[in-house]
Design a protein around this motif. Structure first.
Motif, PDB file in Angstrom:
ATOM      1  N   THR A  31       5.872 -14.061   1.211  1.00  0.00           N
ATOM      2  CA  THR A  31       7.065 -14.128   0.355  1.00  0.00           C
ATOM      3  C   THR A  31       7.854 -12.829   0.384  1.00  0.00           C
ATOM      4  O   THR A  31       8.962 -12.765  -0.120  1.00  0.00           O
ATOM      5  CB  THR A  31       6.647 -14.407  -1.099  1.00  0.00           C
ATOM      6  OG1 THR A  31       5.722 -13.383  -1.517  1.00  0.00           O
ATOM      7  CG2 THR A  31       5.996 -15.779  -1.223  1.00  0.00           C
ATOM      8  N   GLY A  32       7.247 -11.778   0.953  1.00  0.00           N
ATOM      9  CA  GLY A  32       7.899 -10.476   0.974  1.00  0.00           C
ATOM     10  C   GLY A  32       7.445  -9.557  -0.139  1.00  0.00           C
ATOM     11  O   GLY A  32       7.799  -8.372  -0.161  1.00  0.00           O
ATOM     12  N   VAL A  33       6.664 -10.072  -1.097  1.00  0.00           N
ATOM     13  CA  VAL A  33       6.175  -9.247  -2.195  1.00  0.00           C
ATOM     14  C   VAL A  33       5.049  -8.350  -1.688  1.00  0.00           C
ATOM     15  O   VAL A  33       4.039  -8.841  -1.178  1.00  0.00           O
ATOM     16  CB  VAL A  33       5.663 -10.117  -3.360  1.00  0.00           C
ATOM     17  CG1 VAL A  33       5.022  -9.253  -4.434  1.00  0.00           C
ATOM     18  CG2 VAL A  33       6.800 -10.936  -3.951  1.00  0.00           C
ATOM     19  N   PRO A  34       5.189  -7.031  -1.815  1.00  0.00           N
ATOM     20  CA  PRO A  34       4.135  -6.126  -1.340  1.00  0.00           C
ATOM     21  C   PRO A  34       2.976  -6.055  -2.325  1.00  0.00           C
ATOM     22  O   PRO A  34       3.186  -6.029  -3.538  1.00  0.00           O
ATOM     23  CB  PRO A  34       4.852  -4.779  -1.232  1.00  0.00           C
ATOM     24  CG  PRO A  34       5.947  -4.864  -2.232  1.00  0.00           C
ATOM     25  CD  PRO A  34       6.372  -6.307  -2.303  1.00  0.00           C
ATOM     26  N   LEU A  35       1.767  -6.040  -1.803  1.00  0.00           N
ATOM     27  CA  LEU A  35       0.584  -5.870  -2.643  1.00  0.00           C
ATOM     28  C   LEU A  35       0.159  -4.406  -2.676  1.00  0.00           C
ATOM     29  O   LEU A  35      -0.474  -3.947  -3.616  1.00  0.00           O
ATOM     30  CB  LEU A  35      -0.557  -6.751  -2.136  1.00  0.00           C
ATOM     31  CG  LEU A  35      -1.739  -6.991  -3.067  1.00  0.00           C
ATOM     32  CD1 LEU A  35      -1.277  -7.462  -4.432  1.00  0.00           C
ATOM     33  CD2 LEU A  35      -2.696  -8.003  -2.459  1.00  0.00           C
ATOM     34  N   ASN A  36       0.506  -3.678  -1.609  1.00  0.00           N
ATOM     35  CA  ASN A  36       0.239  -2.245  -1.591  1.00  0.00           C
ATOM     36  C   ASN A  36       1.197  -1.592  -0.606  1.00  0.00           C
ATOM     37  O   ASN A  36       1.805  -2.265   0.231  1.00  0.00           O
ATOM     38  CB  ASN A  36      -1.215  -1.964  -1.196  1.00  0.00           C
ATOM     39  CG  ASN A  36      -1.473  -2.178   0.279  1.00  0.00           C
ATOM     40  OD1 ASN A  36      -1.442  -1.231   1.074  1.00  0.00           O
ATOM     41  ND2 ASN A  36      -1.723  -3.421   0.690  1.00  0.00           N
ATOM     42  N   SER A  37       1.337  -0.287  -0.700  1.00  0.00           N
ATOM     43  CA  SER A  37       2.270   0.425   0.173  1.00  0.00           C
ATOM     44  C   SER A  37       1.559   1.175   1.296  1.00  0.00           C
ATOM     45  O   SER A  37       2.205   1.820   2.108  1.00  0.00           O
ATOM     46  CB  SER A  37       3.097   1.423  -0.656  1.00  0.00           C
ATOM     47  OG  SER A  37       2.244   2.362  -1.295  1.00  0.00           O
ATOM     48  N   GLU A  38       0.230   1.075   1.341  1.00  0.00           N
ATOM     49  CA  GLU A  38      -0.548   1.873   2.276  1.00  0.00           C
ATOM     50  C   GLU A  38      -1.045   1.098   3.492  1.00  0.00           C
ATOM     51  O   GLU A  38      -1.520   1.695   4.456  1.00  0.00           O
ATOM     52  CB  GLU A  38      -1.752   2.495   1.546  1.00  0.00           C
ATOM     53  CG  GLU A  38      -1.361   3.390   0.385  1.00  0.00           C
ATOM     54  CD  GLU A  38      -2.553   3.905  -0.398  1.00  0.00           C
ATOM     55  OE1 GLU A  38      -3.665   3.947   0.181  1.00  0.00           O
ATOM     56  OE2 GLU A  38      -2.387   4.255  -1.574  1.00  0.00           O
TER      57      GLU A  38
ATOM     58  N   LYS B 286      -4.943  -0.462  -8.640  1.00  0.00           N
ATOM     59  CA  LYS B 286      -5.788   0.586  -8.065  1.00  0.00           C
ATOM     60  C   LYS B 286      -5.989   0.222  -6.603  1.00  0.00           C
ATOM     61  O   LYS B 286      -6.349  -0.913  -6.287  1.00  0.00           O
ATOM     62  CB  LYS B 286      -7.134   0.655  -8.787  1.00  0.00           C
ATOM     63  CG  LYS B 286      -8.049   1.772  -8.264  1.00  0.00           C
ATOM     64  CD  LYS B 286      -9.342   1.832  -9.053  1.00  0.00           C
ATOM     65  CE  LYS B 286     -10.211   2.991  -8.606  1.00  0.00           C
ATOM     66  NZ  LYS B 286      -9.605   4.301  -8.870  1.00  0.00           N
ATOM     67  N   VAL B 287      -5.759   1.166  -5.691  1.00  0.00           N
ATOM     68  CA  VAL B 287      -5.863   0.910  -4.253  1.00  0.00           C
ATOM     69  C   VAL B 287      -6.937   1.803  -3.655  1.00  0.00           C
ATOM     70  O   VAL B 287      -6.937   3.021  -3.865  1.00  0.00           O
ATOM     71  CB  VAL B 287      -4.513   1.169  -3.542  1.00  0.00           C
ATOM     72  CG1 VAL B 287      -4.641   0.893  -2.054  1.00  0.00           C
ATOM     73  CG2 VAL B 287      -3.418   0.296  -4.148  1.00  0.00           C
TER      74      VAL B 287
END
Length: 297
Positions: free
Chosen positions: A200-207, A247-248
């Motif tokens: 969908t394009g929604v990011p779950l994390n940026s890493e 938390k990642v």
């Protein structure tokens, strides 16, 4: 050059015939040998492996969505045959992550022209299941489960199960052993990410980086209207990505334990309920035909 097309005829409800007609014309025009393998849902993996051994293609072309990409990648494990992606599914999140052209014929032309072969990671779960994109337990897995069981499709059906899952959300306790540390938390969702964004394009994390030899565990501790608004906005601008409730953890392997069995989905497919997940990265397990549009090479 010998090409093998791996086609999921029903993925995303998208008709693959127009693409295959154009691709065949290109192959005929340039003298490229090819075969087409269509999945049926019956012994597909064994049949594909037999064809790979018999035909020995130079390149494999995965035609479908994220599920087809994963299926093709798993079949190519322990081979040096590179694969390329044609985004023709309902969710083409991995193709977007890897800079694949969203125009199928352009993506095909890139596959037969490119000399850039990258090392794409694969995530192994309990030594039996795999993910190339994103897996999770919790609220999203419940949405996917309801949606997949419904005969109806489309955004209205998805919204129905989204609202249902949101109204019934229950936090679960989780213990994670990785990086010589032990983490205890309570969450409404846990993601296992080889990449950054859902289809969908929604990011779950940026890493996330599907070519770096590690995966990310993302814990979402709570969900409310504010979190949902930020999630929607982050699909347009990642600066809206909510890190306060997330938390990642980056790692190459982990043992994840839940207080109660949790439903697991991997790349859009419901796998089942588990109390323990043993997750490991298979670094560079898949040879990927790619281009400089891929920010990870």
């Amino acid at each position: 050059m010998k090409l093998l097309f791996v086609v999921n005829p029903i993925s995303g409800g998208v008709d693959k015939k127009p693409f295959l007609k154009e691709a065949k014309a290109i192959c005929d025009n340039f003298g490229l040998d090819f075969k087409i393998f269509k999945t049926t849902g019956h012994s597909d993996e064994a049949k594909l492996k037999d064809l790979l051994n018999e035909y020995c293609p130079d390149r494999v072309v995965s035609v479908g969505g994220d599920g087809t990409t994963l299926f093709t990648a798993v079949a190519l494990l322990k081979t040096d045959i590179p694969m390329g992606i044609i985004p023709l599914g309902s969710a083409n999140g991995m193709a977007v992550e890897l800079g694949v052209s969203q125009k199928p014929i352009k993506a095909f032309q890139d596959i037969i022209m490119s000399n850039i072969i990258g090392d794409l990671d694969l995530v192994s779960v309990n030594k039996t299941h795999y993910s190339i994109h994103i897996g999770d337990v919790g609220i999203n897995a419940n949405i996917v489960d309801g949606y997949e069981k419904d005969d109806n499709r489309g955004m209205a059906t998805y919204a129905k199960y989204f609202i249902e899952a949101l109204s019934n959300v229950e936090p679960f306790k989780v213990k994670i052993e990785c990086n010589d540390e032990v983490y205890h938390s309570e969450a409404v969702m846990l993601g296992v990410c080889n990449a950054r964004k859902y289809g969908t394009g929604v990011p779950l994390n940026s890493e996330g980086n599907p070519m770096d030899g590690v995966f990310e565990i993302v814990l979402i501790e709570k969900i409310n209207a504010n979190v949902l608004i930020k999630a929607g906005l982050s699909s347009f601008d990642e600066t809206f990505l909510d890190s306060q409730n997330n938390k990642v953890i980056s790692t190459s392997k982990a043992k994840i334990m839940f207080d109660t069995p949790q439903l697991l989905q991997l790349d859009g497919e419901i796998i089942g309920e588990f109390k323990t997940l043993k997750v490991k990265i298979l670094k560079g397990a898949v040879k990927l035909i790619t281009s400089k549009q891929n920010v990870y090479v």
